[in-house]
Enzyme design. Sequence first.
Site: not given
Ligand code: PLP
Length: 402
Positions: A374, A202, A125, A227-228
């Site tokens: 997706r 992560d 990511f 939030y996911k």
């Molecule tokens: C959604 C997501 C994030 C989000 O990071 P924020 O700093 O909380 O916005 C980070 N890493 C991964 C792998 C994600 O899927």
Amino acid sequence: MIDRSEAVLLDERDPLAAFRDRYIAGDPGLIYLDDSSLARPLKATRRLLGQVLEDEWAGGLVRSWTHWIDLAQRMGDRLGDGLLGAAPGQVVFCDSTTVNLYKLSMAALTAKPGRRVIVTDDGNFATDRYVAEGIAARTDTELRLVRSDPDTGVDLRVLRDALDDDVAVVSLSLVGYRSGALLDMAAVNDIVHRAGAYMIWDLSHAAGVVPIDLDGSGADLAVGCTYKYLGGGPGAPAYLYVRRELQETLRQPIWGWFGQRDQFTMGPGYDPVPGIERFLCGCPPIISMTAAQPGIDVLAEAGIGAVRAKSLRLTELILELAADRLPELRPASPVEGSLRGAHVTFEHPQARRMVAELADRQVVIDHLEPSRLRFGPGPLFTRYVDVWDALDRLHAIAKEIS
Ligand SMILES: *Cc1c(COP(=O)(O)O)cnc(C)c1O
């Protein structure tokens, strides 16, 4: 070919079907298959937020800090115990995933003097790659990017070959945001530990939909957003995990008063508490942590085993229907369920247009640049028939644009 009545039958036999009613339905005509970006809110969230506003904020005012003060730790324990396989005192809510990645990466690097390499994969990511890049740019550290396959993720042999005794820390996503590829946490921990490095997971695309055993797999460090699939709401606070034995060894770079021993004596110098609280910086976001609680509780109540089973059946159905009716979509995720998280991705040159036209027909999925679609169905709300209808509409779109 699977017809619609089979999907209806699957819903009738779904042991989790009743959970759908726990959620605020929003637009009843909308088919929403994007919990991998933002899950929908629960009715309990509305109640709880109202209660905290009335009783704790308006009623208690500043006096409510007596029980707000450790909410971040209690929320961490709740998530750790319910969904992450972490015993109490190792998970805490704070900041964003990005900031937590920075804090834990720096803490791990500093604890491995003489080792100068930080490793992640080139398909990770964006924020995870940027944090590592930023650390390398500002410290005497080198960023080493492991090559990953866009469809199947990181190959453990490639990872093993990339590690040597210069590596201080490895940071990977348990489930790839794009492919949905699911790594074997215990196997990766083992590979990284053999190289003498710390492992940072992560969990953003895995928590709440994939069984996770941080303690049992020997994990060192982890971060994730809420939030996911966890349903904490837009911009909900993230969390971090630090294995108990590492807590006194590691020091994070942002020295704030919420990590301080005897916080309210406001002493002259920084002297962090020994426990997980030393990874906190400033004031915890009480309202948004409150909003994140029902989503965690409902997933823990349904049970991660049952949630995972339904999630796999949903993505299997998407793969089967696509193979039957949309052969022009190329699956870009592991086809074998045990190697896949809770979302499934396809490639098509017209992906952007397909996703936009689906949205016009009341189906929300995600478009990933440049050419992927997706599907991330939330297991407690999504019906099999929703999946069937979504693929049926996509089939019609594909015919029109071919
Ligand atoms: C959604 C997501 C994030 C989000 O990071 P924020 O700093 O909380 O916005 C980070 N890493 C991964 C792998 C994600 O899927």
